[in-house]
Design an enzyme around this catalytic site. Structure first.
Site, PDB file in Angstrom:
ATOM      1  N   GLU A   1     -22.338 -17.200  27.338  1.00 45.77           N
ATOM      2  CA  GLU A   1     -23.362 -16.432  26.946  1.00 45.77           C
ATOM      3  C   GLU A   1     -23.390 -16.299  25.401  1.00 45.77           C
ATOM      4  O   GLU A   1     -22.470 -16.185  24.649  1.00 45.77           O
ATOM      5  CB  GLU A   1     -22.679 -14.891  27.420  1.00 45.77           C
ATOM      6  CG  GLU A   1     -22.474 -14.917  28.880  1.00 45.77           C
ATOM      7  CD  GLU A   1     -21.921 -13.513  29.385  1.00 45.77           C
ATOM      8  OE1 GLU A   1     -22.516 -12.845  30.249  1.00 45.77           O
ATOM      9  OE2 GLU A   1     -21.034 -13.009  28.765  1.00 45.77           O
TER      10      GLU A   1
ATOM     11  N   ASN B   1     -19.432  -9.763  32.875  1.00 35.36           N
ATOM     12  CA  ASN B   1     -18.640  -8.970  33.115  1.00 35.36           C
ATOM     13  C   ASN B   1     -19.255  -7.490  33.407  1.00 35.36           C
ATOM     14  O   ASN B   1     -18.367  -6.616  34.109  1.00 35.36           O
ATOM     15  CB  ASN B   1     -17.817  -8.599  31.736  1.00 35.36           C
ATOM     16  CG  ASN B   1     -16.596  -9.763  31.674  1.00 35.36           C
ATOM     17  OD1 ASN B   1     -16.049 -10.142  32.607  1.00 35.36           O
ATOM     18  ND2 ASN B   1     -16.311  -9.917  30.350  1.00 35.36           N
TER      19      ASN B   1
ATOM     20  N   SER C   1     -15.309 -10.892  24.789  1.00 37.97           N
ATOM     21  CA  SER C   1     -15.765 -10.649  26.210  1.00 37.97           C
ATOM     22  C   SER C   1     -16.496  -9.279  26.449  1.00 37.97           C
ATOM     23  O   SER C   1     -16.921  -9.051  27.418  1.00 37.97           O
ATOM     24  CB  SER C   1     -14.541 -11.029  27.183  1.00 37.97           C
ATOM     25  OG  SER C   1     -13.561 -10.042  26.921  1.00 37.97           O
TER      26      SER C   1
ATOM     27  N   HIS D   1     -19.576 -16.400  24.030  1.00 37.07           N
ATOM     28  CA  HIS D   1     -18.560 -15.935  25.112  1.00 37.07           C
ATOM     29  C   HIS D   1     -18.515 -17.056  25.960  1.00 37.07           C
ATOM     30  O   HIS D   1     -19.367 -17.361  27.009  1.00 37.07           O
ATOM     31  CB  HIS D   1     -19.292 -14.650  25.755  1.00 37.07           C
ATOM     32  CG  HIS D   1     -17.926 -14.194  26.914  1.00 37.07           C
ATOM     33  ND1 HIS D   1     -18.440 -13.512  27.914  1.00 37.07           N
ATOM     34  CD2 HIS D   1     -16.646 -14.501  26.896  1.00 37.07           C
ATOM     35  CE1 HIS D   1     -17.261 -13.389  28.465  1.00 37.07           C
ATOM     36  NE2 HIS D   1     -16.322 -13.807  27.883  1.00 37.07           N
TER      37      HIS D   1
END
Length: 509
Positions: free
Chosen positions: A157, A195, A124, A145
């Site tokens: 992702e 993120n 991540s 991800h």
């Protein structure tokens, strides 16, 4: 478009924790034989049993045909050593977030799997380029991800390292579509899309708390009831785990050379140091467990509707005020033009939508002592709460009148300290600015930003689409005023956002 991985190819999952077992469930449901490997053999048996139980529950609830559930269960196979994964067509790594450990695992895998086997990391936050650096053929490795829980969260992702072969990411993208997921393509930069872009949602809320704007329960209520977010930032950090959230913040901050945009919060550092990690420890921003108090937002006491309030023009807030007052049969006057951008007048108070300045500064510059600033809402027609701030020069009577107007229109009103940009507006503008910067730096494209943030974080609207709705000129103005108010590079404006303003274009046509 590259074809998806053939369903007769084996998918191996390295790491039998929550993410690994969730990904195994997704792959098995999609028709692949799945080998699950972990250094801890008992973890493999436990994970397979858990996934099989999940398929049984889906069948019992009628969400999956019983025969399909049994077939999926049968496709789950344990692996005792890395050697057992030699026949895989795709290996997805979901082990501890440690660069050295991931590099070693992929070196071991590369020595055993066939040259056409795809390698993917579920990291991540770590660099895909760095993970692949120790391989003889680093072009075969990409990022996949998934979001927790993997069987339910639609977003994945698909991340390219510096030299990842485009055919690899193309195949992975098609494979995720075949697995029923929504893939978005991203370049390997700190935090990838979600993120990275999500940092302001936590960072601005923590700064507001540090500045004494209000308490966590009130701020959370504002983000939910005005901003339309499913969870307020403090609720969400408690759910994620303050230690986990802080670790991601520090990772992104460090990877961006301590850029002030991503600076971690002293409040969060102190809570983690005290062992207050959120729900899992029984205490974070809130206290959990039997008998724990239910957090209550602070709302201002009910005030009377002032005589002859005046609502200006047809901006979203003004339009909603007019409709809500009219629906309640309450008297008010309407004017087509506003002398200085004010939304309404009530009992001597002038109400303005926040533009990133404090109410006190705006009152001084406009020469309007009784200035009230109103925060952004996702939809003023349906919002149930609004945040306001009053200029220091504002009289108590004018404040009461302005509050009475908003309450008469059906809003609960929470007063914040006179902080620049209030809560929802400054946060949404920062989210949009971060999304624009990700596009500007070629991490991903505009649709990927909005799709990733809606599906990966359940935001009520993609940040770039939200910026279009607010007006990019207004977003730029808010950020510029925040930068001047704080004197910090944290609020610098993305060149792409500035370009859009100057060219009078939008992120979405």
């Amino acid at each position: 478009m590259q074809p998806a991985l053939a369903s007769d190819r084996v998918v191996a999952i390295a790491g039998a924790g929550a993410m690994g077992s969730g990904i195994a469930q997704v792959a098995a449901a999609a028709g692949h034989r799945v080998q699950l490997f972990d250094a801890n053999a008992s973890a493999v048996a436990q994970a397979i049993a858990g996934v099989q139980a999940a398929f049984e529950q889906l069948a019992a609830k009628g969400k999956l045909d019983a025969a399909a559930a049994h077939a999926a269960q049968a496709r789950l196979l344990p692996a005792t050593t890395v050697n057992d994964l030699a026949g895989s067509g795709l290996v997805i790594e979901a082990i501890v977030e440690d660069l050295a450990a991931k590099q070693q695992l992929f070196r071991d895998l590369e020595a055993r799997v066939s040259p056409d086997c795809l390698l993917a990391s579920n990291t991540s936050s770590l660099s895909i380029t760095a993970i692949a650096a120790g391989l003889k053929s680093p072009a075969r490795l990409a990022g996949l991800h998934f979001f927790n829980p993997a069987p339910r969260m639609p977003l994945v992702e698909v991340i390219s390292g510096l030299i990842t072969d485009p055919e690899v990411t193309g195949t992975l993208h098609s494979t995720m579509l075949a697995w029923g997921k929504t893939p978005v393509m991203a370049r390997s930069t700190p935090g990838f899309i979600v993120n990275r872009i999500a940092r302001p949602y936590y960072g601005e809320a923590l700064r507001l708390l540090l500045e004494g704007a209000s308490d966590s329960a009130t701020l959370d209520a504002i983000f939910r009831e005005a901003g339309g977010f499913r969870l307020g930032p403090f609720e969400l950090m408690d759910l994620i785990g303050l230690d986990v959230n802080l670790a991601v913040s520090k990772s992104v901050w460090s990877a961006f050379s301590n850029d002030p945009r991503y600076a971690p919060s002293l409040i969060q550092e102190e809570l983690v140091a005290a062992g207050f990690l959120g729900r899992k420890s029984g205490r974070g921003f809130y206290t959990y467990g039997e008998g724990a108090p239910v957090p209550q937002a602070n709302s201002l006491p009910t005030q009377a509707l002032p005589a002859s309030p005046l609502v200006f023009a047809d901006a979203p807030l003004a339009s909603a005020l007019s409709k809500r007052l009219q629906a309640r049969g309450l008297p008010f006057q309407h004017a087509d033009t506003s002398p200085d951008g004010r939304v309404a007048e009530a009992g001597g108070a002038a109400l303005y939508l926040t533009d990133g300045r404090s109410a006190t500064e705006r009152a001084a510059r406009k020469g309007v002592a009784n200035t009230l600033i109103v925060d952004l809402a996702l939809d003023y027609d349906s919002a149930t709460r609004l945040a306001i701030a009053a200029a220091q020069q504002c009289s108590p009577a004018a404040l009461a009148a302005g509050v009475g107007l908003l309450q008469a229109a059906g809003f609960a009103v929470s007063r914040l300290a006179d902080v620049p940009g209030l809560a929802v507006m400054r946060t949404v503008c920062m989210l949009a600015n971060e999304g624009a910067e990700a596009v500007y730096q070629q991490v991903c494209d505009v649709p990927a930003v909005d799709q990733a943030m809606r599906l990966g974080t359940n935001y009520p609207r993609g940040p770039l689409a939200w910026a279009d709705q607010i007006g990019l000129k207004q977003v730029r103005r808010v950020l510029g005023n925040l930068a001047r108010s704080y004197g910090e590079d944290r609020y610098r404006i993305s060149p792409l956002l500035a370009h859009k303003v100057f060219s009078r274009t939008r992120f979405h046509a």
